[in-house]
Design a protein around this motif. Structure first.
Motif, PDB file in Angstrom:
ATOM      1  N   GLU A 154       0.861  -1.197   0.000  1.00  0.00           N
ATOM      2  CA  GLU A 154       0.000   0.000   0.000  1.00  0.00           C
ATOM      3  C   GLU A 154       0.893   1.242   0.000  1.00  0.00           C
ATOM      4  O   GLU A 154       1.179   1.812   1.060  1.00  0.00           O
ATOM      5  CB  GLU A 154      -0.913   0.000   1.217  1.00  0.00           C
ATOM      6  CG  GLU A 154      -1.946  -1.113   1.246  1.00  0.00           C
ATOM      7  CD  GLU A 154      -3.096  -0.847   0.273  1.00  0.00           C
ATOM      8  OE1 GLU A 154      -3.273   0.327  -0.123  1.00  0.00           O
ATOM      9  OE2 GLU A 154      -3.807  -1.808  -0.074  1.00  0.00           O
ATOM     10  N   PRO A 155       1.362   1.669  -1.169  1.00  0.00           N
ATOM     11  CA  PRO A 155       2.275   2.822  -1.209  1.00  0.00           C
ATOM     12  C   PRO A 155       1.700   4.090  -0.593  1.00  0.00           C
ATOM     13  O   PRO A 155       2.451   4.952  -0.136  1.00  0.00           O
ATOM     14  CB  PRO A 155       2.533   3.007  -2.712  1.00  0.00           C
ATOM     15  CG  PRO A 155       2.241   1.660  -3.314  1.00  0.00           C
ATOM     16  CD  PRO A 155       1.123   1.091  -2.503  1.00  0.00           C
ATOM     17  N   GLN A 156       0.372   4.219  -0.560  1.00  0.00           N
ATOM     18  CA  GLN A 156      -0.260   5.421  -0.021  1.00  0.00           C
ATOM     19  C   GLN A 156      -0.698   5.248   1.438  1.00  0.00           C
ATOM     20  O   GLN A 156      -1.448   6.065   1.960  1.00  0.00           O
ATOM     21  CB  GLN A 156      -1.488   5.777  -0.868  1.00  0.00           C
ATOM     22  CG  GLN A 156      -1.185   5.990  -2.344  1.00  0.00           C
ATOM     23  CD  GLN A 156      -0.149   7.078  -2.565  1.00  0.00           C
ATOM     24  OE1 GLN A 156      -0.180   8.116  -1.916  1.00  0.00           O
ATOM     25  NE2 GLN A 156       0.770   6.830  -3.496  1.00  0.00           N
TER      26      GLN A 156
END
Length: 497
Positions: free
Chosen positions: A426-428
């Motif tokens: 989940e890069p964000q």
């Protein structure tokens, strides 16, 4: 010389305080919510209620081990038992958090008199190395038995009585010890023992307390690491001064010559490293069961019971095997078995069920019981009888430090792997989610929660890899450092190196 029936009955007496101390630690976690509500304790006060005992226990172990060598190990045990009974009563009827913290502090100091005295007396009561190994295995079994039955005893007491009843449990146990110990336990004190150096006592406290506090604080989420790191630095500096002073004293608080024994030092390091890895695994496993598999605390606790049973069995089986093989060989086999348990844990991402975790924990706990009991016997056997109290104190102190380091170091590794994995999934992901699994679950985002659980599972698998590598390496090192079967038998026969 073999032990008589009196020594074996005396061993049962020594098992009483050992059993009680481990019960006392485990039941407090159950009682803490009720204690906090009854005494209106703040979050900081709750931490001190939990931690002050282990801090002072760790800090005073070396001092009390040497006091026992000088004034008599049975005498110190009786003094500690009486103090423990009085402090337990004081804790049971405390009316404020400050009173309970003070009582827990006295309990910690009293506990520091009990732990090294019991192990050192075993060294005196069982001069035959094989019988001493069996006796120490029973001693460890008493400790694990307390951890196993502690939650059950605590639950019954809290369900039927008020929170103070968990502390009153210690009073009758210590009274039995006070009555029976003078009859069944021998007295032993080191010949020509000098006075205790008060400066050395202060330096030992200034060494152990800041280090234990610092590593525990580093393990806690949030806050700056600067102050805990400074505390550790202060402890290390005090330790260096302590070592220099011991070398100059004719009657040191801690005779550093015990570390010249390859058997003693090698065994101590192996036991310390094993404690570090196992403590870290236990912490992460408990979180996995509750936050990843979503079990309530009671169910999670029940899944951890087989681990304690496996370790209890290991403590009993290891001495029996050691009658046919050298202690070093049996310890190495146990370390290898423990490594295989961690290898099973690496499969958890593929088998996301409690079965793989419990199987791995059982194998690891069963295997680690071998060196924990057998190498403690080697350590005591590798020093002269008059130094047994000091050796037992060093062993106990390393155990306390190993638990603290395990939670800090291995826990930090798990957090790092979790954050790195979640950032990839989940890069964000917000900062609060990257900081901890609890933070991710609190946001109420189902997709993020699923990714966070997957990331935490990866961190548990990473600990499996670390543990498998560490224990497998220690199994090889144990044979090389502790010596061959023949060398071990020479130490058993009384030859010090």
């Amino acid at each position: 010389m073999t032990a008589t029936r009196r020594e074996w009955v005396g061993l049962a007496v020594l098992g009483l305080p050992t059993l009680l101390i481990s019960i006392d630690v485990s039941v407090l976690y159950l009682a803490l919510p009720e204690i906090s509500q009854a005494l209106d304790a703040t979050a900081i006060e709750q931490l001190w209620i939990l931690d002050i005992y282990s801090f002072l226990l760790a800090g005073f172990l070396i001092t009390m081990g040497n006091v026992g060598d000088r004034i008599g190990r049975r005498r110190l045990l009786l003094i500690g038992a009486a103090a423990f009974a009085v402090a337990s009563t004081f804790a049971a009827f405390a009316t404020s958090p400050e009173q309970l913290i003070a009582a827990r502090a006295i309990l910690g100091i009293a506990g520091a008199t009990i732990a090294p005295s019991t192990m050192a007396l075993i060294r005196n009561m069982f001069p035959d190395p094989r019988e001493m190994t069996t006796a120490i295995g029973i001693w460890f079994a008493c400790f694990m038995g307390g951890i196993l039955v502690g939650p059950i005893v605590g639950g019954v007491l809290l369900q039927n009585f008020w929170w103070g009843s968990v502390f009153l449990l210690g009073v009758p146990v210590m009274l039995v010890l006070l009555i029976t110990a003078p009859v069944l336990l021998p007295e032993y004190r080191a010949p020509q023992s000098g006075r205790i150096d008060i400066v050395s006592v202060a330096l030992s406290l200034a060494t152990v307390l800041p280090v234990v506090w610092g590593v525990k604080e580093l393990a806690r989420a949030g806050g700056s690491a600067a102050i805990p790191a400074l505390a550790i630095a202060v402890g290390v500096t005090a330790g260096a001064v302590f070592v220099r002073r011991q070398r100059r004293l004719s009657s040191p608080l801690l005779d550093l010559r015990i570390f010249r024994s390859r058997i003693f030092t090698g065994s101590l390091l192996i036991v310390l490293l094993a404690g570090v890895v196992m403590a870290g695994l236990s912490l992460v496993a408990a979180v996995y069961l509750q936050s990843v598999l979503d079990y309530d605390p009671l169910t999670a606790g029940l899944w951890l019971v087989p681990q304690s049973v496996a370790m209890l069995a290991g403590f009993q089986i290891a001495p029996a095997i050691a009658r046919r093989m050298s202690i070093t060989s049996v310890a190495a086999i146990g370390l290898a078995v423990a490594g295989s348990g961690f290898a099973v844990i690496t499969a958890i991402p593929v088998l996301p069920t409690p079965g793989a975790l419990v199987a791995g924990l059982c194998l690891a706990s069963f295997g680690v019981a071998f060196p924990m009991a057998l190498l403690s016997s080697l350590m005591l056997g590798a020093v002269d009888p008059e130094k047994a109290g000091a050796a037992a104190a060093v062993n106990e102190t390393s155990g306390e430090l190993g638990v603290a380091m395990g939670i800090a170091v291995v826990g930090s590794l798990a957090t790092w792997v979790y954050s790195l994995t979640l950032a990839g999934l989940e890069p964000q992901a917000p900062t609060v989610a990257l900081a901890s699994l609890t933070g991710a679950l609190s946001l109420g985002d189902a997709g993020l929660a699923a990714a966070a659980r997957e990331a935490f599972t990866a961190s548990l698998s990473a600990i499996g890899i670390l543990g498998a590598a560490t224990f497998s390496t220690m199994a090889i090192v144990a044979v090389r450092v502790l010596g061959t079967s023949r060398a071990t038998l020479r130490v058993d026969a009384g030859e010090r190196r």
